[in-house]
Design an enzyme around this catalytic site. Sequence first.
Site, PDB file in Angstrom:
ATOM      1  CE  LYS A  32      -4.541  -1.225   1.754  1.00  0.00           C
ATOM      2  NZ  LYS A  32      -5.620  -0.788   2.672  1.00  0.00           N
TER       3      LYS A  32
ATOM      4  CE  LYS B  88      -5.907  -7.326  -1.414  1.00  0.00           C
ATOM      5  NZ  LYS B  88      -6.300  -7.339  -0.028  1.00  0.00           N
TER       6      LYS B  88
ATOM      7  CE  LYS C 118     -14.013  -2.751   0.212  1.00  0.00           C
ATOM      8  NZ  LYS C 118     -13.737  -2.654   1.649  1.00  0.00           N
TER       9      LYS C 118
HETATM   10  P1  AMP Z   1     -11.058  -4.956   2.727  1.00  0.00           P
HETATM   11  O1  AMP Z   1     -11.763  -4.779   1.428  1.00  0.00           O
HETATM   12  O2  AMP Z   1      -9.573  -4.839   2.533  1.00  0.00           O
HETATM   13  O3  AMP Z   1     -11.608  -4.177   3.850  1.00  0.00           O
HETATM   14  O4  AMP Z   1     -11.267  -6.483   3.129  1.00  0.00           O
HETATM   15  C1  AMP Z   1     -12.410  -6.946   3.827  1.00  0.00           C
HETATM   16  C2  AMP Z   1     -12.411  -8.454   3.865  1.00  0.00           C
HETATM   17  O5  AMP Z   1     -12.501  -8.982   2.533  1.00  0.00           O
HETATM   18  C3  AMP Z   1     -11.148  -9.095   4.473  1.00  0.00           C
HETATM   19  O6  AMP Z   1     -11.523 -10.240   5.211  1.00  0.00           O
HETATM   20  C4  AMP Z   1     -10.348  -9.495   3.283  1.00  0.00           C
HETATM   21  O7  AMP Z   1      -9.517 -10.610   3.546  1.00  0.00           O
HETATM   22  C5  AMP Z   1     -11.432  -9.873   2.284  1.00  0.00           C
HETATM   23  N1  AMP Z   1     -10.965  -9.652   0.910  1.00  0.00           N
HETATM   24  C6  AMP Z   1     -10.627  -8.465   0.351  1.00  0.00           C
HETATM   25  N2  AMP Z   1     -10.232  -8.632  -0.938  1.00  0.00           N
HETATM   26  C7  AMP Z   1     -10.299  -9.969  -1.183  1.00  0.00           C
HETATM   27  C8  AMP Z   1     -10.043 -10.778  -2.320  1.00  0.00           C
HETATM   28  N3  AMP Z   1      -9.621 -10.260  -3.469  1.00  0.00           N
HETATM   29  N4  AMP Z   1     -10.240 -12.114  -2.210  1.00  0.00           N
HETATM   30  C9  AMP Z   1     -10.674 -12.657  -1.045  1.00  0.00           C
HETATM   31  N5  AMP Z   1     -10.943 -11.960   0.057  1.00  0.00           N
HETATM   32  C10 AMP Z   1     -10.779 -10.620   0.002  1.00  0.00           C
END
Ligand code: AMP
Length: 342
Positions: A119, A202, A205
């Site tokens: 990041k 991955k 967002k």
């Molecule tokens: P975040 O969007 O970073 O707040 O992530 C929220 C949750 O979604 C966390 O448990 C992450 O591990 C999961 N997550 C985010 N992006 C991915 C992805 N590309 N594949 C699987 N899990 C994800």
Amino acid sequence: MSGSTPQLAGRILSGIQPTGNLHLGNYLGAIRNWVALQKSFECLFCVVDLHAITVWQEPKELLRATREVAAGMIASGIDPVANTLFVQSHVPAHAELAWVFNCVARLGWLNRMTQFKDKAGKDKEKASAGLYVYPNLMAADILVYKATHVPVGEDQKQHLELARDIAAKFNNDYGVNVFPLPEPVIKGPGTRVMSLRDGAKKMSKSDPSDFSRINMTDTQDDIAGKVRKATTDPGTLPDSPQGLEGRAEAANLLNIYAALTDRTLEQVIAETAGWQFSQFKAKLTETAVAVLGPINAEMQRLMADPAEIDRVLARGSEKANAIAETVLAEAYAAVGFLPRKR
Ligand code: AMP
Ligand code: TRP
């Protein structure tokens, strides 16, 4: 709370950042598993707005996304009455315990965190100090409830290990047993959903290309267009998992299909062996629309009444505060802080 539900297997806490759009990775890697875990655990789910501002967030957009993430969880089947659904900044104990953990965690530990490196990018000097200590706040989110299990996608595994290290060092330094060591819960083929444009990145967002992800708010046409444009290779679909070696994009689409239909990779390979990508993409679109369509409709219904979302979140923060304040007081006492008179 746990006293009235002794049959439960433990206490879960998990969080999701209100940054940008919820996407299929969040759904398959996190939210969907939370829905299943509600039956057997006492659950707390948190919209982590304090984490979000470790990188710049437009205030109006942060406000919108905070409600949208809550709506997305409820629309996906999180029950905010049986569980505790709340916003991180409504429970001050997270930030308070995080400060203590800033003093427990070692710089050497934080320097190993790969998410910070990703990041912060090339110019680390310009990253916020918050981004650097973010894993300490995440440890506080979990430990301020003495959560025993933390369901997350694979990308969060390293942060979970750090939370365990912090819990162990705190207990050890102060000669107490305040914090249990939380277990990660990482399950199923959706634990790492990759970008539709690049199978090595991955789904995220923050990816500038909206074509890299399927958002939970995408229409049927959006989904069809994104799947059609998803990167593939010139081959046909393989007849065994070995046939996916060096084919990250094909592997990702098959994993998504497996996760959406609750099957293993082997099972979906048995169905699709020898197919052209065009045929497979049509099937994948149909499946994604069938799963996400009803959730999307429910999210829109909830978002039409923001005051009701706010009420649900206010009730959640009351329940969360009740637990968090007790645990914080216990941790503060262990540290040797003079007890606060109430
Ligand atoms: P975040 O969007 O970073 O707040 O992530 C929220 C949750 O979604 C966390 O448990 C992450 O591990 C999961 N997550 C985010 N992006 C991915 C992805 N590309 N594949 C699987 N899990 C994800
Ligand atoms: N760091 C997590 C992410 O980026 C979000 C998060 C914050 C979290 N606090 C948490 C996840 C506590 C699980 C438990 O995805």
